[in-house]
Design a protein around this motif. Sequence first.
Motif, PDB file in Angstrom:
ATOM      1  N   ASP A 151       0.451   8.135 -16.789  1.00 12.46           N
ATOM      2  CA  ASP A 151      -0.787   7.135 -16.500  1.00 12.46           C
ATOM      3  C   ASP A 151      -0.212   5.576 -16.845  1.00 12.46           C
TER       4      ASP A 151
ATOM      5  N   VAL B 145       2.557   1.651  -3.519  1.00 13.64           N
ATOM      6  CA  VAL B 145       1.424   2.102  -4.464  1.00 13.64           C
ATOM      7  C   VAL B 145       1.068   3.526  -4.257  1.00 13.64           C
ATOM      8  N   ALA B 146       0.966   4.195  -2.883  1.00 13.74           N
ATOM      9  CA  ALA B 146       0.888   5.287  -2.757  1.00 13.74           C
ATOM     10  C   ALA B 146       1.831   6.313  -3.028  1.00 13.74           C
TER      11      ALA B 146
ATOM     12  N   GLU C 152      -5.883  -1.547 -10.504  1.00  7.80           N
ATOM     13  CA  GLU C 152      -7.263  -0.898  -9.850  1.00  7.80           C
ATOM     14  C   GLU C 152      -7.275   0.474  -9.733  1.00  7.80           C
ATOM     15  N   GLU C 153      -6.141   1.112  -9.715  1.00 12.39           N
ATOM     16  CA  GLU C 153      -6.144   2.651  -9.451  1.00 12.39           C
ATOM     17  C   GLU C 153      -6.074   3.331 -10.882  1.00 12.39           C
TER      18      GLU C 153
ATOM     19  N   GLU D 178       0.844  -1.147  -0.145  1.00 13.84           N
ATOM     20  CA  GLU D 178      -0.058   0.024   0.003  1.00 13.84           C
ATOM     21  C   GLU D 178       0.611   1.369  -0.170  1.00 13.84           C
TER      22      GLU D 178
ATOM     23  N   ARG E 129      -2.804  -3.791  -7.692  1.00 16.02           N
ATOM     24  CA  ARG E 129      -3.344  -2.510  -7.223  1.00 16.02           C
ATOM     25  C   ARG E 129      -3.207  -1.186  -8.004  1.00 16.02           C
ATOM     26  N   LEU E 130      -2.177  -1.205  -8.840  1.00 15.98           N
ATOM     27  CA  LEU E 130      -1.944  -0.005  -9.749  1.00 15.98           C
ATOM     28  C   LEU E 130      -2.874  -0.114 -10.685  1.00 15.98           C
TER      29      LEU E 130
ATOM     30  N   LYS F 232       1.588   6.415  -7.245  1.00 16.69           N
ATOM     31  CA  LYS F 232       0.693   7.289  -7.511  1.00 16.69           C
ATOM     32  C   LYS F 232       1.197   8.750  -7.458  1.00 16.69           C
TER      33      LYS F 232
END
Length: 143
Positions: free
Chosen positions: A74, A61-62, A107-108, A58, A104-105, A65
Amino acid sequence: MRMLLIHSDYLEYEVKDKALKSPEPISEEQKKGRLEEVLAVFMSVEKADETNPEEVVEKAVAEIKDVASQVKADRIFVYPFAHLSSELAKPDVALKVLQRIEERLREEGFEVKRAPFGYYKAFRLSCKGHPLAELSRTIVPSG
Ligand SMILES: Nc1ncnc2c1ncn2[C@@H]1O[C@H](COS(=O)(=O)NC(=O)[C@@H](N)CO)[C@@H](O)[C@H]1O
């Protein structure tokens, strides 16, 4: 977890030999890969990450992002890289962490490729060279 983030015109790789006895099984199509206009993220998963892999995923990923929004990227290239740390996590833990970061990326909302794990790879990278094009981040579990 150590990350080197390079904002690039492109990153392309080609799988060469096995670097582990049992590398990640890959399809013919995964033996080569290329993305244009991409934030390449070279990642070494570390021993300390084994205490709380979910938290490290997590946090990574933060961070990714955050950088992606700053450089307006992107597309993300998740690239396993064992040379950013001298305290590497075991390969099975490292692969799971990198696979989960990839998931997760997506999903984002990012377009994501991940380079195969456990192989020597030839790669070409074209760094854009602007002030935020080369960044590194270190992530440690709080536990
Ligand atoms: N902790 C890790 N983080 C990221 N990638 C890793 C990690 N451990 C292994 N790998 C993957 O496995 C490949 C080989 O890992 S390595 O540490 O360089 N080499 C080895 O483990 C064996 N050659 C024994 O030393 C790396 O190129 C990378 O694709």
